[in-house]
Design a protein around this motif. Structure first.
Motif, PDB file in Angstrom:
ATOM      1  N   LYS A 134      29.976  90.328 -42.522  1.00  0.00           N
ATOM      2  CA  LYS A 134      28.164  90.904 -42.385  1.00  0.00           C
ATOM      3  C   LYS A 134      27.543  89.993 -42.821  1.00  0.00           C
ATOM      4  O   LYS A 134      26.470  89.857 -41.720  1.00  0.00           O
ATOM      5  N   LEU A 135      26.819  89.674 -44.160  1.00  0.00           N
ATOM      6  CA  LEU A 135      25.750  88.698 -44.163  1.00  0.00           C
ATOM      7  C   LEU A 135      26.416  87.475 -43.640  1.00  0.00           C
ATOM      8  O   LEU A 135      25.027  86.541 -43.493  1.00  0.00           O
ATOM      9  N   GLN A 136      27.689  86.999 -43.657  1.00  0.00           N
ATOM     10  CA  GLN A 136      28.000  85.395 -43.149  1.00  0.00           C
ATOM     11  C   GLN A 136      27.032  85.652 -41.420  1.00  0.00           C
ATOM     12  O   GLN A 136      26.873  84.906 -40.719  1.00  0.00           O
ATOM     13  N   ALA A 137      27.620  86.010 -40.325  1.00  0.00           N
ATOM     14  CA  ALA A 137      26.644  86.904 -39.627  1.00  0.00           C
ATOM     15  C   ALA A 137      25.647  87.447 -39.177  1.00  0.00           C
ATOM     16  O   ALA A 137      25.346  86.494 -38.197  1.00  0.00           O
ATOM     17  N   THR A 138      24.811  87.828 -39.981  1.00  0.00           N
ATOM     18  CA  THR A 138      23.341  87.471 -40.273  1.00  0.00           C
ATOM     19  C   THR A 138      22.940  85.612 -40.605  1.00  0.00           C
ATOM     20  O   THR A 138      21.769  85.745 -39.248  1.00  0.00           O
ATOM     21  N   ILE A 139      23.675  85.912 -41.216  1.00  0.00           N
ATOM     22  CA  ILE A 139      22.695  84.127 -41.526  1.00  0.00           C
ATOM     23  C   ILE A 139      23.332  82.817 -39.551  1.00  0.00           C
ATOM     24  O   ILE A 139      22.542  82.041 -39.725  1.00  0.00           O
ATOM     25  N   PHE A 140      24.567  83.181 -39.469  1.00  0.00           N
ATOM     26  CA  PHE A 140      24.593  82.150 -38.373  1.00  0.00           C
ATOM     27  C   PHE A 140      23.477  83.213 -36.444  1.00  0.00           C
ATOM     28  O   PHE A 140      23.512  82.219 -36.403  1.00  0.00           O
ATOM     29  N   LYS A 141      22.926  84.326 -37.527  1.00  0.00           N
ATOM     30  CA  LYS A 141      21.937  84.846 -36.059  1.00  0.00           C
ATOM     31  C   LYS A 141      21.184  83.266 -36.687  1.00  0.00           C
ATOM     32  O   LYS A 141      20.117  83.410 -35.305  1.00  0.00           O
ATOM     33  N   ILE A 142      20.857  83.956 -37.416  1.00  0.00           N
ATOM     34  CA  ILE A 142      19.046  83.427 -38.257  1.00  0.00           C
ATOM     35  C   ILE A 142      19.324  81.666 -37.685  1.00  0.00           C
ATOM     36  O   ILE A 142      17.781  81.259 -37.527  1.00  0.00           O
ATOM     37  N   LEU A 143      20.869  81.248 -37.177  1.00  0.00           N
ATOM     38  CA  LEU A 143      20.872  79.850 -37.741  1.00  0.00           C
ATOM     39  C   LEU A 143      20.555  79.405 -36.301  1.00  0.00           C
ATOM     40  O   LEU A 143      20.909  77.887 -35.616  1.00  0.00           O
ATOM     41  N   GLY A 144      20.633  80.277 -35.132  1.00  0.00           N
ATOM     42  CA  GLY A 144      20.763  80.035 -33.646  1.00  0.00           C
ATOM     43  C   GLY A 144      22.063  80.326 -33.344  1.00  0.00           C
ATOM     44  O   GLY A 144      21.900  80.457 -31.745  1.00  0.00           O
ATOM     45  N   PHE A 145      22.831  80.400 -33.706  1.00  0.00           N
ATOM     46  CA  PHE A 145      24.579  81.287 -33.149  1.00  0.00           C
ATOM     47  C   PHE A 145      24.196  82.807 -32.616  1.00  0.00           C
ATOM     48  O   PHE A 145      24.121  83.090 -32.776  1.00  0.00           O
ATOM     49  N   PRO A 163      26.815  85.952 -31.199  1.00  0.00           N
ATOM     50  CA  PRO A 163      27.418  85.848 -31.775  1.00  0.00           C
ATOM     51  C   PRO A 163      28.825  85.959 -30.855  1.00  0.00           C
ATOM     52  O   PRO A 163      30.135  85.225 -31.690  1.00  0.00           O
ATOM     53  N   GLU A 164      28.743  85.433 -30.171  1.00  0.00           N
ATOM     54  CA  GLU A 164      30.293  84.789 -29.070  1.00  0.00           C
ATOM     55  C   GLU A 164      30.327  83.357 -29.866  1.00  0.00           C
ATOM     56  O   GLU A 164      31.676  83.599 -30.411  1.00  0.00           O
ATOM     57  N   GLN A 165      28.901  82.602 -29.932  1.00  0.00           N
ATOM     58  CA  GLN A 165      29.026  81.533 -30.212  1.00  0.00           C
ATOM     59  C   GLN A 165      30.081  80.997 -31.675  1.00  0.00           C
ATOM     60  O   GLN A 165      31.059  80.362 -32.573  1.00  0.00           O
ATOM     61  N   ALA A 166      29.505  82.609 -32.762  1.00  0.00           N
ATOM     62  CA  ALA A 166      29.730  82.247 -33.674  1.00  0.00           C
ATOM     63  C   ALA A 166      31.508  82.758 -34.631  1.00  0.00           C
ATOM     64  O   ALA A 166      31.985  81.752 -34.517  1.00  0.00           O
ATOM     65  N   GLN A 167      31.691  83.870 -33.364  1.00  0.00           N
ATOM     66  CA  GLN A 167      32.470  83.952 -33.476  1.00  0.00           C
ATOM     67  C   GLN A 167      34.329  82.537 -32.982  1.00  0.00           C
ATOM     68  O   GLN A 167      35.239  82.828 -33.280  1.00  0.00           O
ATOM     69  N   ALA A 168      33.925  82.250 -31.770  1.00  0.00           N
ATOM     70  CA  ALA A 168      34.200  81.392 -31.376  1.00  0.00           C
ATOM     71  C   ALA A 168      34.732  79.765 -32.527  1.00  0.00           C
ATOM     72  O   ALA A 168      35.849  79.362 -32.662  1.00  0.00           O
ATOM     73  N   LYS A 169      33.207  79.503 -33.256  1.00  0.00           N
ATOM     74  CA  LYS A 169      33.791  78.549 -34.377  1.00  0.00           C
ATOM     75  C   LYS A 169      34.074  79.557 -35.578  1.00  0.00           C
ATOM     76  O   LYS A 169      34.798  78.371 -35.582  1.00  0.00           O
ATOM     77  N   PHE A 170      33.874  80.340 -36.022  1.00  0.00           N
ATOM     78  CA  PHE A 170      34.210  80.846 -36.851  1.00  0.00           C
ATOM     79  C   PHE A 170      34.444  82.022 -37.266  1.00  0.00           C
ATOM     80  O   PHE A 170      34.641  82.567 -38.298  1.00  0.00           O
ATOM     81  N   PHE A 188      37.604  82.813 -37.810  1.00  0.00           N
ATOM     82  CA  PHE A 188      38.664  82.984 -38.425  1.00  0.00           C
ATOM     83  C   PHE A 188      38.043  83.182 -39.747  1.00  0.00           C
ATOM     84  O   PHE A 188      38.987  83.976 -40.405  1.00  0.00           O
ATOM     85  N   LEU A 189      36.726  82.588 -39.954  1.00  0.00           N
ATOM     86  CA  LEU A 189      36.545  82.807 -41.487  1.00  0.00           C
ATOM     87  C   LEU A 189      35.868  84.473 -41.428  1.00  0.00           C
ATOM     88  O   LEU A 189      36.143  84.525 -42.666  1.00  0.00           O
ATOM     89  N   MET A 190      35.224  84.591 -40.577  1.00  0.00           N
ATOM     90  CA  MET A 190      34.916  86.294 -40.567  1.00  0.00           C
ATOM     91  C   MET A 190      35.883  87.460 -40.734  1.00  0.00           C
ATOM     92  O   MET A 190      35.586  88.210 -41.640  1.00  0.00           O
ATOM     93  N   ASN A 191      36.805  86.795 -40.272  1.00  0.00           N
ATOM     94  CA  ASN A 191      38.494  87.684 -39.624  1.00  0.00           C
ATOM     95  C   ASN A 191      38.298  87.358 -41.100  1.00  0.00           C
ATOM     96  O   ASN A 191      38.747  88.701 -41.783  1.00  0.00           O
ATOM     97  N   ALA A 192      39.525  86.344 -42.174  1.00  0.00           N
ATOM     98  CA  ALA A 192      39.564  86.293 -42.762  1.00  0.00           C
ATOM     99  C   ALA A 192      38.883  86.900 -44.039  1.00  0.00           C
ATOM    100  O   ALA A 192      38.755  87.497 -45.740  1.00  0.00           O
ATOM    101  N   PHE A 193      37.000  86.662 -44.189  1.00  0.00           N
ATOM    102  CA  PHE A 193      36.689  87.649 -45.443  1.00  0.00           C
ATOM    103  C   PHE A 193      36.316  89.103 -44.936  1.00  0.00           C
ATOM    104  O   PHE A 193      36.188  90.229 -46.623  1.00  0.00           O
ATOM    105  N   LYS A 194      37.330  89.779 -43.851  1.00  0.00           N
ATOM    106  CA  LYS A 194      37.178  91.518 -44.043  1.00  0.00           C
ATOM    107  C   LYS A 194      38.638  91.855 -44.490  1.00  0.00           C
ATOM    108  O   LYS A 194      38.926  92.717 -44.856  1.00  0.00           O
ATOM    109  N   PHE A 195      39.789  90.106 -45.532  1.00  0.00           N
ATOM    110  CA  PHE A 195      40.839  91.455 -45.738  1.00  0.00           C
ATOM    111  C   PHE A 195      40.397  90.338 -47.405  1.00  0.00           C
ATOM    112  O   PHE A 195      41.576  90.142 -47.884  1.00  0.00           O
TER     113      PHE A 195
END
Length: 582
Positions: A489-500, A502-509, A511-518
């Motif tokens: 969730k924090l990573q998603a917030t940072i991506f948003k502030i950086l201008g990504f 949600p679709e761009q963040a998901q397409a690029k990263f 796999f990383l955000m999903n990994a954090f959920k495990f």
């Protein structure tokens, strides 16, 4: 075996033994009825002796040898009558009885000597010859020793070396990627990694709690003396750590290298300096602390006396060059022209000398009384014989950077940047960009904010501090890292502030955000630039001479003539078309 000994190991205790050596002819000297040959290999030089009185045919054969011939000899080790204390083998020579020319050589395009007559471009074109020079070889031997010590140090602390892929997807890390077309996936491209950042974070998720890698990395950026398009990182990551844990371990690693490689024991902790203080006092986030000459702000001292340049400035700052009042007007004019260069951008420079009687003479005397100049002297902590140099400007940050360049230039002229002295410090890094007026990924978008600043991300991002740090040695950034984000969730917030989006963040990263959920552990790390680290230890001005096959300042390998065009058949196979813009 072509040799029983190397050219660097024989000593006087070996006198009387028969040995076989092989190597390159360094030089041939003919003296009366004798021929002396210096034979060189990686390990050193041994003098060979051919005597016409003993074997005229052999002596004649030796006289025809040329520089860089590859030869093999057999002979008896003998005490040398005229010893050479400059080389380890200088007490002995070999009385040769057999000579075998393995490979004749053309005359090399430059002398294979430490003080060679070859320029940079010529040496890079024939780099395989340049590497025969002792000074270059020693740099690579130093690099090898440092890597071995790093591996041993980290292995003792249970770090595990893991290789990560070279062909990955493109990720935004601040520089352009090198891209590689995929033949099996037409129209799609790999990218060469700028760092193994995401992959080492995934290793932390995988439970490899202490990772390192001597990693090849690639950045398609403009080059300087300390940059190459491909470079090597000492890449490290740890789980279940806080910033202090990382600083302690890798400060210890740096101290271990200084002790084991250079014999320098650093007992005191590395200095720590805030980013704000580094910029305020040195105009740089990587200040060289081998000398002082810190900035003094002079707004209160020099404003309001009718000198328009200062009265209208947003910042006035000075440095005190101890003992430099003897600078001539020509030298001061040269400094003024230096800071006015477009690369630096200052509009001019003011100077003041502290005379032997304590009075102050300046280039703006008509605006300032001796009383005010004495206040300047006191503010600068200047004494008789000192030179005060002052810059001003309408942008405080830019002017400080200009003053930083002046500080380094003066230090070079005064011989204050001793390459045998080492000053190390940590500088915590910030992430807010005044120019962009937004949060920036100074290290990368996976850097965690300071935990206490996380609530400010939505309301006051300008005040958010990054949990990041750089190691600086002698004004050179040799490494940097951060505590990473481990919460999706924090990573998603940072991506948003950086201008990504949600679709761009998901397409690029995704796999990383999903990994954090495990179940991602808290983790952090850093990467040292191996090339820079070695160049500091080798006391070099450029990293090129501690890299076996470097690129030039245009990113070209002039020896291999790379990069180069592809054949049309290769382009067709990759389904690519070259369309060069005019």
């Amino acid at each position: 075996m072509f040799r029983s000994k190397t050219c660097g190991e024989l000593r006087l205790t070996d006198a009387g033994t028969v040995v076989t050596l092989a190597g390159w002819v360094q030089r041939v000297r003919k003296m009366g009825g004798m021929v002396f040959v210096d034979l060189r290999d990686r390990y050193g030089i041994t003098q060979l002796v051919f005597d016409d009185a003993t074997d005229a045919a052999l002596c004649e054969q030796a006289s025809r040898l040329g520089r860089e011939f590859v030869i093999q000899i057999t002979g008896k080790v003998s005490e040398r009558s005229s010893k050479n204390s400059k080389i380890p083998t200088g007490d002995i020579e070999i009385l040769v009885n057999t000579l075998n020319v393995i490979n004749a050589a053309d005359t090399p395009p430059f002398t294979i000597e430490d003080d060679t007559d070859g320029g940079d471009d010529l040496r890079m074109k024939y780099r395989y010859l340049d590497l025969r020079r002792q000074c270059v070889r020693k740099n690579l031997e130093l690099r090898h020793k440092m890597v071995m010590e790093i591996r041993k140090f980290l292995d003792d602390l249970h770090f595990m070396e893991v290789e990560t892929p070279i062909l990955i997807n493109s990720t935004p890390e601040g520089a352009r990627d090198f891209v590689v077309p995929s033949r099996m996936n037409p129209g799609q491209f790999y990218a060469l990694p700028q760092s193994p950042q995401i992959l080492k974070q995934l290793l932390m998720v995988s439970g490899f709690d202490r990772y390192f890698q001597i990693a090849k990395c690639f950045r398609d950026e403009d080059l300087r003396a300390d940059r190459q398009p491909e470079f090597t990182q000492i890449d490290c990551e740890m789980s279940f750590v806080e910033q202090e844990d990382i600083l302690q371990i890798f400060e210890a690693m740096a101290k271990h290298l200084f002790k084991s490689i250079l014999g320098i024991e650093m007992k005191d902790p590395f200095q720590r300096m805030t980013w704000q203080d580094a910029m305020k006092y040195y105009g740089s986030d990587k200040p060289d602390l081998r000398f002082d000459m810190h900035f003094v702000e002079l707004m209160d001292v020099l404003k309001g006396y009718g000198f328009g340049v200062f009265d209208g400035a947003a910042y006035i700052g000075g440095i005190c060059a101890k003992g430099a009042a003897t600078y001539t007007r020509k030298q001061i004019d040269a400094l003024t022209e230096y800071v006015k260069r477009p690369q630096i951008g200052a509009k001019g420079m003011v100077y003041a000398r502290v005379e032997a009687d304590g009075s102050v003479k300046s280039s703006v005397d008509k605006f300032y009384s001796q009383e005010v100049l004495q206040q300047l002297k006191a503010a600068m902590n200047a004494e008789a014989g000192d030179l005060i140099l002052i810059l001003s400007g309408d942008d405080a940050m830019k002017t400080r950077k200009q003053l930083s360049e002046l500080r380094l230039k003066v230090a070079d002229e005064l011989g204050l940047r001793d390459k045998n002295q080492f000053k190390c410090l940590w500088v915590p890094m910030y992430e807010w960009s005044d120019e962009e007026n937004r949060l920036m990924a100074m290290h990368h978008p996976f850097t965690s904010p300071k935990p206490e600043d996380i609530p400010l991300l939505d309301t006051d991002p300008a005040s958010v501090r990054a949990n990041a740090y750089d190691m600086v040695i002698n004004g050179i950034e040799v490494g940097g890292g951060s505590i990473r984000i481990h919460d999706s969730k924090l990573q998603a917030t940072i991506f948003k502030i950086l201008g990504f989006t949600p679709e761009q963040a998901q397409a690029k990263f995704g796999f990383l955000m999903n990994a954090f959920k495990f179940g991602a552990p808290p983790h952090g790390g850093l990467a040292f630039g191996l090339d820079r680290f070695v160049s500091i230890f080798a006391k070099l001005d450029s990293i090129r001479d501690c890299i076996a096959f470097p690129k030039n300042n245009s990113g070209r390998d002039v020896m291999l003539d790379a990069p180069g065009p592809l054949d049309q058949s290769q382009l067709d196979e990759l389904q690519l078309k070259v369309d060069l813009k005019a």
